[in-house]
Enzyme design. Structure first.
Site, PDB file in Angstrom:
ATOM      1  N   ARG A 225       0.850  -1.186   0.000  1.00 39.40           N
ATOM      2  CA  ARG A 225       0.000   0.000   0.000  1.00 39.40           C
ATOM      3  C   ARG A 225       0.892   1.245   0.000  1.00 39.40           C
ATOM      4  O   ARG A 225       1.972   1.259   0.590  1.00 39.40           O
ATOM      5  CB  ARG A 225      -0.921   0.024   1.227  1.00 39.40           C
ATOM      6  N   HIS A 273      -0.752   0.383 -10.009  1.00 37.38           N
ATOM      7  CA  HIS A 273      -1.458  -0.568  -9.142  1.00 37.38           C
ATOM      8  C   HIS A 273      -2.009  -1.747  -9.959  1.00 37.38           C
ATOM      9  O   HIS A 273      -3.199  -2.081  -9.897  1.00 37.38           O
ATOM     10  CB  HIS A 273      -2.596   0.129  -8.384  1.00 37.38           C
TER      11      HIS A 273
END
Length: 310
Positions: A225, A273
């Site tokens: 993250r 991502h």
């Protein structure tokens, strides 16, 4: 009763089609057109928390299609006592491992240097390096981290793995556990890979203190993250040579703003991502099983420990 899918229409269509193929009797609703709130007993959520879920009085469970659930746990509209399940899917695990192994091999075989030489029209004969020359560490030995570590160990890397609590590591992996073991885990690593869940304890964990014990010119790979990373400390480490390169797939703000300094940094490789994306076809069976468990009052597959944050 009904399953409410709270995500973007394109994502919702893929998942509900896959679920309907498994069980044609399922009744779906789509955010924000949920109809009578008392008819919704199961909610499926993607990468963003949609809003207040406390309006559904008969909600039995919440299912995330993501492996990480920090976005849910921080939502102000999260009903207390309703179990949450995260996605653990073999398709996602395989995608993550492929991505990380590719990036590690690119470092080992000096891909950035060779591409720069081609761009400069330079015949660059580099001294060959092998996987066995590299000390590689994985932060987080959950499903994803364990698979990544195992595959890299099989390639011959000198593998280490770290987790908050003791875990059984596979062949060729030296395991470390707990905060007191972090210095030994980090000592002279050539490549550091972050696959930790995001919790209050791990936010900003990738900072100057974490980089200091690494080998000079080490490489950071963050596929967990964006909030794990202290961005100012990363830039300082790259400028000083403490780190030679950073490979980032996740960011504090996504999409990454066009003016962000990461975009054009010569020592940062970024991807949007995409390291691992759960596919509807491989994850739908687990969601259906959790729906059936929730309606029967049974524990969920991959149920989140809210106190731990994962």
């Amino acid at each position: 009763m009904a399953i409410l899918y709270a995500a973007e229409p394109e994502e919702a269509a893929l998942w509900t089609e896959a679920l309907a193929e498994l069980d044609g009797s399922l009744n779906f609703r789509f955010w924000p057109d949920w109809g009578d709130p008392s008819e919704v007993d199961f909610v499926i959520i993607g990468g963003k928390s949609p809003g207040d879920l406390t309006i559904f009085p008969k909600l039995k469970a919440i299912q995330s299609t993501w492996a990480g659930v920090n976005h849910l746990l921080r939502s102000p509209g999260l009903p207390r006592g309703v179990p949450i399940a995260r996605m653990v899917d073999q398709g996602l695990t395989g995608s993550m491992t492929e991505f990380v192994v590719y990036q590690v091999l690119d470092v080992i075989r000096q891909g950035p240097e060779l591409r720069a030489a081609q761009k400069a029209v330079t015949w660059l004969e580099l001294i060959a390096r092998q996987a066995s020359d590299f000390r590689v560490g994985v932060l987080g030995l959950g499903t994803l981290g364990s698979d990544v570590a195992g595959k890299l160990a099989a390639l011959g890397c000198q593998m280490r793995g770290w987790s908050r609590s003791p875990k059984e590591a596979g062949p060729g992996i030296t395991s470390f556990a707990g905060a007191e073991a972090l210095p030994a885990f980090l000592d002279q690593l050539d490549i550091l890979i972050c696959l930790l869940p995001l919790t209050p304890d791990t936010e900003n964990l990738l900072d100057a203190k974490m980089f200091a014990p690494l080998a000079e010119g080490a490489v950071l790979i963050n596929v967990a993250r964006g909030a794990h990373l202290n961005e100012a400390d990363l830039l300082a480490a790259l400028a000083s040579g403490r780190l030679s390169r950073a490979i980032l797939d996740v960011f504090r703000e996504e999409p990454l703003p066009a003016g962000h300094h990461f975009w054009r940094h010569p020592r940062i490789t970024l991807t949007p991502h995409v390291a691992a994306i759960t596919r509807a076809g491989t994850g739908a069976s687990d969601i259906l099983e959790n729906y059936r468990r929730a309606t029967a009052g049974k524990p969920l597959l991959n149920q989140v420990d809210v106190a731990k944050g994962y």
